[in-house]
Design an enzyme around this catalytic site. Sequence first.
Site, PDB file in Angstrom:
ATOM      1  N   LYS A  44      10.819  10.734  79.047  1.00  0.00           N
ATOM      2  CA  LYS A  44      11.586  11.249  77.904  1.00  0.00           C
ATOM      3  C   LYS A  44      10.817  12.409  77.278  1.00  0.00           C
ATOM      4  O   LYS A  44       9.593  12.376  77.180  1.00  0.00           O
ATOM      5  CB  LYS A  44      11.761  10.095  76.918  1.00  0.00           C
ATOM      6  CG  LYS A  44      12.275  10.493  75.560  1.00  0.00           C
ATOM      7  CD  LYS A  44      13.776  10.594  75.562  1.00  0.00           C
ATOM      8  CE  LYS A  44      14.289  11.270  74.294  1.00  0.00           C
ATOM      9  NZ  LYS A  44      15.274  12.329  74.589  1.00  0.00           N
ATOM     10  N   ILE A  70      20.320  13.014  70.919  1.00  0.00           N
ATOM     11  CA  ILE A  70      19.183  12.188  70.506  1.00  0.00           C
ATOM     12  C   ILE A  70      18.234  13.016  69.640  1.00  0.00           C
ATOM     13  O   ILE A  70      17.558  12.492  68.750  1.00  0.00           O
ATOM     14  CB  ILE A  70      18.415  11.640  71.752  1.00  0.00           C
ATOM     15  CG1 ILE A  70      19.369  10.996  72.762  1.00  0.00           C
ATOM     16  CG2 ILE A  70      17.311  10.666  71.340  1.00  0.00           C
ATOM     17  CD1 ILE A  70      20.071   9.742  72.312  1.00  0.00           C
ATOM     18  N   GLY A  71      18.201  14.321  69.918  1.00  0.00           N
ATOM     19  CA  GLY A  71      17.349  15.202  69.113  1.00  0.00           C
ATOM     20  C   GLY A  71      15.872  15.064  69.455  1.00  0.00           C
ATOM     21  O   GLY A  71      15.010  15.293  68.611  1.00  0.00           O
ATOM     22  N   LEU A  72      15.622  14.697  70.706  1.00  0.00           N
ATOM     23  CA  LEU A  72      14.229  14.588  71.186  1.00  0.00           C
ATOM     24  C   LEU A  72      13.360  13.724  70.288  1.00  0.00           C
ATOM     25  O   LEU A  72      12.255  14.119  69.897  1.00  0.00           O
ATOM     26  CB  LEU A  72      13.632  15.988  71.377  1.00  0.00           C
ATOM     27  CG  LEU A  72      14.265  16.762  72.541  1.00  0.00           C
ATOM     28  CD1 LEU A  72      13.814  18.216  72.550  1.00  0.00           C
ATOM     29  CD2 LEU A  72      13.933  16.114  73.875  1.00  0.00           C
ATOM     30  N   CYS A 129      17.120  22.026  75.793  1.00  0.00           N
ATOM     31  CA  CYS A 129      17.764  20.938  75.039  1.00  0.00           C
ATOM     32  C   CYS A 129      18.701  21.488  73.989  1.00  0.00           C
ATOM     33  O   CYS A 129      18.294  22.260  73.121  1.00  0.00           O
ATOM     34  CB  CYS A 129      16.737  20.045  74.367  1.00  0.00           C
ATOM     35  SG  CYS A 129      17.544  18.674  73.516  1.00  0.00           S
ATOM     36  N   LYS A 164      12.767  23.325  83.316  1.00  0.00           N
ATOM     37  CA  LYS A 164      14.144  22.812  83.353  1.00  0.00           C
ATOM     38  C   LYS A 164      15.100  23.792  82.683  1.00  0.00           C
ATOM     39  O   LYS A 164      14.956  24.098  81.494  1.00  0.00           O
ATOM     40  CB  LYS A 164      14.195  21.452  82.659  1.00  0.00           C
ATOM     41  CG  LYS A 164      15.537  20.770  82.792  1.00  0.00           C
ATOM     42  CD  LYS A 164      15.389  19.307  82.541  1.00  0.00           C
ATOM     43  CE  LYS A 164      16.709  18.591  82.557  1.00  0.00           C
ATOM     44  NZ  LYS A 164      16.540  17.190  82.189  1.00  0.00           N
ATOM     45  N   GLY A 243      25.123  14.763  87.103  1.00  0.00           N
ATOM     46  CA  GLY A 243      26.243  13.944  87.542  1.00  0.00           C
ATOM     47  C   GLY A 243      26.079  13.251  88.876  1.00  0.00           C
ATOM     48  O   GLY A 243      27.058  12.849  89.501  1.00  0.00           O
TER      49      GLY A 243
HETATM   50  C1  LIG Z   1      20.529  10.110  76.633  1.00  0.00           C
HETATM   51  C2  LIG Z   1      19.969  11.340  77.301  1.00  0.00           C
HETATM   52  C3  LIG Z   1      18.738  11.841  76.892  1.00  0.00           C
HETATM   53  C4  LIG Z   1      18.200  12.984  77.500  1.00  0.00           C
HETATM   54  N1  LIG Z   1      16.979  13.439  77.105  1.00  0.00           N
HETATM   55  C5  LIG Z   1      16.433  14.521  77.735  1.00  0.00           C
HETATM   56  C6  LIG Z   1      15.131  14.976  77.374  1.00  0.00           C
HETATM   57  O1  LIG Z   1      14.426  14.380  76.544  1.00  0.00           O
HETATM   58  N2  LIG Z   1      14.649  16.089  78.000  1.00  0.00           N
HETATM   59  C7  LIG Z   1      15.372  16.753  78.973  1.00  0.00           C
HETATM   60  O2  LIG Z   1      14.908  17.762  79.505  1.00  0.00           O
HETATM   61  N3  LIG Z   1      16.604  16.312  79.355  1.00  0.00           N
HETATM   62  C8  LIG Z   1      17.136  15.219  78.754  1.00  0.00           C
HETATM   63  N4  LIG Z   1      18.375  14.762  79.141  1.00  0.00           N
HETATM   64  C9  LIG Z   1      19.117  15.485  80.221  1.00  0.00           C
HETATM   65  C10 LIG Z   1      18.997  14.774  81.573  1.00  0.00           C
HETATM   66  O3  LIG Z   1      17.656  14.700  82.001  1.00  0.00           O
HETATM   67  C11 LIG Z   1      19.849  15.499  82.647  1.00  0.00           C
HETATM   68  O4  LIG Z   1      19.390  16.828  82.793  1.00  0.00           O
HETATM   69  C12 LIG Z   1      21.329  15.534  82.292  1.00  0.00           C
HETATM   70  O5  LIG Z   1      21.730  14.324  81.682  1.00  0.00           O
HETATM   71  C13 LIG Z   1      22.230  15.798  83.493  1.00  0.00           C
HETATM   72  O6  LIG Z   1      22.059  14.823  84.504  1.00  0.00           O
HETATM   73  P1  LIG Z   1      22.997  13.489  84.624  1.00  0.00           P
HETATM   74  O7  LIG Z   1      24.416  13.967  84.620  1.00  0.00           O
HETATM   75  O8  LIG Z   1      22.569  12.858  85.925  1.00  0.00           O
HETATM   76  O9  LIG Z   1      22.670  12.649  83.440  1.00  0.00           O
HETATM   77  C14 LIG Z   1      18.925  13.633  78.540  1.00  0.00           C
HETATM   78  C15 LIG Z   1      20.165  13.112  78.951  1.00  0.00           C
HETATM   79  C16 LIG Z   1      20.679  11.979  78.355  1.00  0.00           C
HETATM   80  C17 LIG Z   1      22.011  11.451  78.839  1.00  0.00           C
END
Ligand SMILES: Cc1cc2nc3c(=O)[nH]c(=O)nc-3n(C[C@H](O)[C@H](O)[C@H](O)COP(=O)(O)O)c2cc1C
Length: 303
Positions: A44, A70-72, A129, A164, A243
């Site tokens: 995270k 979530i706002g990190l 983010c 990223k 996805g």
């Molecule tokens: C609940 C949640 C929290 C996330 N927190 C972060 C984060 O802290 N840092 C980050 O770079 N991406 C964060 N992401 C993005 C994911 O790592 C990912 O790039 C994004 O969800 C797309 O992939 P997915 O469709 O497989 O979830 C978060 C995604 C979700 C759903």
Amino acid sequence: MTGMAVTIGDLKLRGPVLAASGTFGYGTEVPLLERRALGAMVSKGIFLRPRRGTAPPRIVETPSGMLNAIGLQGPGADALIRDYAPLWADWDFPVLVNINGESASEYGELAARLDGVPGISGFEINISCPNVEQGGLYFGNDPRAAAAVTEAVRKRTTLPVWVKLTPMVSDIGVIARAVESAGADALCAINTLVGMSIDLNAGRPRLSFRTGGLSGPAIRPLAVYLAHQAARAVNIPVIGIGGIARAEDALEFLVAGCAAVQVGTATFVNPRAIADVHDGIAAYLKAKGLGSPADLPRHLPKD
Ligand SMILES: Cc1cc2nc3c(=O)[nH]c(=O)nc-3n(C[C@H](O)[C@H](O)[C@H](O)COP(=O)(O)O)c2cc1C
């Protein structure tokens, strides 16, 4: 014989399927899961100092994807070093820390603080983010800012540095090239897209932050396209995200030019998602008589 190992820069991973940042916490549930399938975990996102994140509600499901703001939220560097890195040091796969900052120098300071801590194998710089007021998307939108953050981190660590990328740009190739020139070892594409969902009874947005990051199968075709565009633009590996729920989804990213993939939201629906994707890729490679993920045909025409 089919082997699943992949190489990302100098980092050798036993498989091409990684856990995406923010959807696996700090990995405290990993012992309950099938860790054999994890190529690596990205923790995270954290800032140098602890952060509370946004007020609830912070997650909303829509019929076509999930919105989160979530706002990190995070414990900051000191608590991460104390509470989590010692766990990771015992694991048989690498953990990269997703790092964030409000300025390039803050990103650099955080990398320096975490550099050399046993259990931390590398960094994923989050310049994408959408759910923070400062930092976040600002750095991911501008090639000079993206390069400055990458350079600030690169100077403070010898560990692998992944960056990223955000989909919220007009040309992802421009950002990808800027970050590659600034010393990134790999790119991760993509983070979430900004979305909004309205509660018609209340007459206001469902998320307290108003907007959130859209993830899940809804974003996959866009993610495949953008990861492909990024891979066409650079010579460093690209890790595809967005996805992925099944092996076929991951294979699309690999054929589009990615060296590995990350699985995020799908894990919320199916705790076995990473193992299923990993095993499905292995079965596909075997059926096609291919030795490893790197032997898959790549569709990477350069302009
Ligand atoms: C609940 C949640 C929290 C996330 N927190 C972060 C984060 O802290 N840092 C980050 O770079 N991406 C964060 N992401 C993005 C994911 O790592 C990912 O790039 C994004 O969800 C797309 O992939 P997915 O469709 O497989 O979830 C978060 C995604 C979700 C759903």
